[in-house]
Design a protein around this motif. Structure first.
Motif, PDB file in Angstrom:
ATOM      1  N   GLN A 183       0.851  -1.196   0.000  1.00  0.00           N
ATOM      2  CA  GLN A 183       0.000   0.000   0.000  1.00  0.00           C
ATOM      3  C   GLN A 183       0.886   1.245   0.000  1.00  0.00           C
ATOM      4  N   GLU A 184       0.747   2.053  -0.995  1.00  0.00           N
ATOM      5  CA  GLU A 184       1.511   3.286  -1.096  1.00  0.00           C
ATOM      6  C   GLU A 184       0.573   4.448  -1.388  1.00  0.00           C
ATOM      7  N   ALA A 185       0.816   5.551  -0.636  1.00  0.00           N
ATOM      8  CA  ALA A 185      -0.011   6.742  -0.841  1.00  0.00           C
ATOM      9  C   ALA A 185       0.386   7.434  -2.129  1.00  0.00           C
ATOM     10  N   GLN A 186      -0.605   7.737  -2.924  1.00  0.00           N
ATOM     11  CA  GLN A 186      -0.375   8.431  -4.184  1.00  0.00           C
ATOM     12  C   GLN A 186      -1.127   9.754  -4.168  1.00  0.00           C
ATOM     13  N   ALA A 187      -0.385  10.828  -4.354  1.00  0.00           N
ATOM     14  CA  ALA A 187      -1.000  12.147  -4.335  1.00  0.00           C
ATOM     15  C   ALA A 187      -1.915  12.323  -5.530  1.00  0.00           C
ATOM     16  N   ALA A 188      -3.030  12.976  -5.261  1.00  0.00           N
ATOM     17  CA  ALA A 188      -3.987  13.270  -6.317  1.00  0.00           C
ATOM     18  C   ALA A 188      -4.117  14.775  -6.464  1.00  0.00           C
ATOM     19  N   LEU A 189      -4.486  15.187  -7.656  1.00  0.00           N
ATOM     20  CA  LEU A 189      -4.605  16.616  -7.904  1.00  0.00           C
ATOM     21  C   LEU A 189      -5.865  17.180  -7.270  1.00  0.00           C
ATOM     22  N   PHE A 190      -6.963  16.422  -7.270  1.00  0.00           N
ATOM     23  CA  PHE A 190      -8.216  16.868  -6.681  1.00  0.00           C
ATOM     24  C   PHE A 190      -8.750  15.761  -5.767  1.00  0.00           C
ATOM     25  N   TYR A 191      -9.418  16.192  -4.679  1.00  0.00           N
ATOM     26  CA  TYR A 191     -10.049  15.259  -3.751  1.00  0.00           C
ATOM     27  C   TYR A 191     -11.516  15.652  -3.584  1.00  0.00           C
ATOM     28  N   GLU A 192     -12.343  14.640  -3.477  1.00  0.00           N
ATOM     29  CA  GLU A 192     -13.752  14.871  -3.118  1.00  0.00           C
ATOM     30  C   GLU A 192     -13.948  14.323  -1.716  1.00  0.00           C
ATOM     31  N   PHE A 193     -14.043  15.256  -0.757  1.00  0.00           N
ATOM     32  CA  PHE A 193     -14.044  14.850   0.656  1.00  0.00           C
ATOM     33  C   PHE A 193     -15.111  15.636   1.411  1.00  0.00           C
ATOM     34  N   SER A 194     -15.835  14.916   2.293  1.00  0.00           N
ATOM     35  CA  SER A 194     -16.870  15.552   3.115  1.00  0.00           C
ATOM     36  C   SER A 194     -16.702  15.093   4.568  1.00  0.00           C
ATOM     37  N   LEU A 195     -16.555  16.054   5.484  1.00  0.00           N
ATOM     38  CA  LEU A 195     -16.461  15.708   6.906  1.00  0.00           C
ATOM     39  C   LEU A 195     -17.730  15.007   7.384  1.00  0.00           C
TER      40      LEU A 195
END
Length: 461
Positions: free
Chosen positions: A6-18
């Motif tokens: 498992q490796e974290a890959q940076a993304a240009l955009f995120y869709e995130f809701s608290l």
């Protein structure tokens, strides 16, 4: 078969809701339904300047403090770190992922200034009590009172014995904040004026705290956290900080009962407490206000030598006299005195005496007064109220009340073990009062959340 690394890959955009990442069953979701901070800005309006740099939102500071006290986060530095990292805390504090958490010094600046000047924390506590009343958790019929020792932020190494302590030599201009608060409370019944007895040691850093060994162990400096609760659901209806001595704790009862009457129009039909509150003046004060004292009487009239006690003598209120088991009268005065110095003492205690000749000829003298010529009995000013409490103690309702009194002790256990308030972090009477108000507010909010949990919503596919 072992899966790929498992490796974290940076993304240009995120869709995130608290909102989607806070569990539906999380405690803060239930608490949030009962936190009403709509009136805070109006309450604090006159304590802010109309010019200058915009301040941190006071609602954000209060929400962060509630998180800290609800989850036992005692350090404000750590609280800022937790709110920064915890998604549920951010959601409760109305902070987005990109919003900056206030610095820990902001709490001290506001607490020592506008929060105390406006009594904001008491306003917050009473708003929560009002919500508990609106939800039907408080009837106001049966209330219980008790106090618990909370260790102060002081130690014996930085203290002075009572023989060397002199408050008149302190210069208020050069003294720390806690010492100035101590000087301001010397005339208050909850602190300086509670008792003329000087403590064995006085702390330099927090002189208003009380040196006590009430726990039958090593002595320490402390404050008393006084709770007045409604026994229906164990809701705290008032809280008061005092010195850790009986006179101050008992005196706070009158303060809290008057306050709940003025603020919430609550007047209990009975008050439940332990023996420390069973003094004559306290019982007389309750009976005078039509409050039934379900309290054990603080009585020292019993004898250890097997002779008759005051309870063995019958009180004749009509003739103002006691009747002994042999039928003889003990009177306060047997003739009218023209000299007022020989009349009633006016000290709140009356003394009733039997005739010497009667006692000398009585066959029961060995059981009554073997070492005196005649029997004497003292009667306090509030003995009628004490008798009312004794009569109540024989009823079935009194047994129920003694079981209900444990609800106060359970709240103190919860305060120390779950919320972690075993030792104060703030110094001075104002600091102790702030901590006790916030802790009581958190306990009431947790009570509301437990009884009325947030409805569970099904996640959308």
């Amino acid at each position: 078969m072992m899966g790929p690394r498992q490796e974290a890959q940076a993304a240009l955009f995120y869709e995130f809701s608290l909102e989607d990442h806070v569990p539906q069953a999380h405690l803060l979701r239930s608490i949030d339904r009962f936190v009403d901070l709509s009136g805070i800005r109006t309450h604090l309006a006159e304590f802010y300047s109309h010019t200058g740099r915009p301040s941190v939102d006071p609602e954000l500071l209060i929400r962060m403090l509630l998180v800290g006290y609800c989850f036992g986060i005692r350090s404000e530095r750590r609280l800022c770190e937790e709110v920064h990292l915890n998604l549920a805390y951010r959601w409760f504090c109305r902070l987005d992922l990109n919003d900056r958490v206030p610095d820990h010094s902001t709490f001290s600046k506001n607490r020592h200034g506008r929060f105390r000047e406006s009594e904001l924390l008491r306003h917050l506590f009473e708003t929560t009590v009002t919500r508990c009343i609106a939800e039907g958790l408080v009837s106001g019929q049966r209330m219980a009172i008790d106090a618990s020792l909370i260790e102060a932020d002081a130690n014996k190494q930085n203290s002075t014995p009572k023989e060397e302590w002199d408050a008149t030599t302190i210069d208020p201009m050069d003294a720390p904040r806690a010492v100035r608060e101590y000087l301001d409370t010397l005339d208050e019944a909850a602190f300086g004026a509670a008792s003329n007895v000087q403590p064995k040691f006085t702390s330099h850093s927090d002189p208003a705290s009380q040196w006590t060994a009430a726990r039958k162990g090593p002595a320490f400096f402390s404050y008393s956290d006084n709770y007045l609760i409604d026994t229906d659901y164990g809701v705290i209806v008032d809280v008061e900080a005092t010195r850790s001595i009986r006179q101050a704790e008992v005196g706070s009862t009158k303060t809290m009962l008057r306050r709940v009457k003025d603020r919430f129009d609550l007047h209990p039909e009975r008050l439940i407490a332990d023996t420390a509150y069973g003094t004559g003046p306290m019982l007389g004060w309750l009976v005078e206000r039509k409050i039934a004292p379900h309290i054990p009487v603080f009585d020292k009239s019993s004898r250890s030598d097997g002779t008759w006690t005051r309870a063995d003598f019958e009180w004749d209120a009509e003739n103002d006299q006691y009747i002994c088991p042999e039928g003889h009268a003990l009177k306060q005065f047997r003739r009218n005195y023209s000299d007022p110095n020989r009349g009633p003492t006016g000290k709140g205690t009356a003394r009733y005496r039997a005739l010497k000749l009667t006692c000398q000829a009585c066959p029961s003298k060995a059981k009554c007064c073997p070492n005196a010529d005649a029997r004497k009995i003292t009667r306090e000013e509030h003995e009628d109220a004490r008798q009312v409490a004794r009569d109540i103690a024989k009823t079935r309702q009194y047994e129920i009340s003694m079981k209900l009194r444990k609800k106060v002790e359970m709240l103190f256990a919860h305060l120390k073990r779950i919320l972690g308030l075993g030792r104060l972090r703030l110094r001075g009477p104002c600091g102790a009062n702030d901590e006790f108000l916030l802790a009581a507010t958190a306990q009431n909010l947790r009570k509301l959340a437990k009884i009325f949990p947030a409805p569970q919503q099904t996640r959308k596919a």
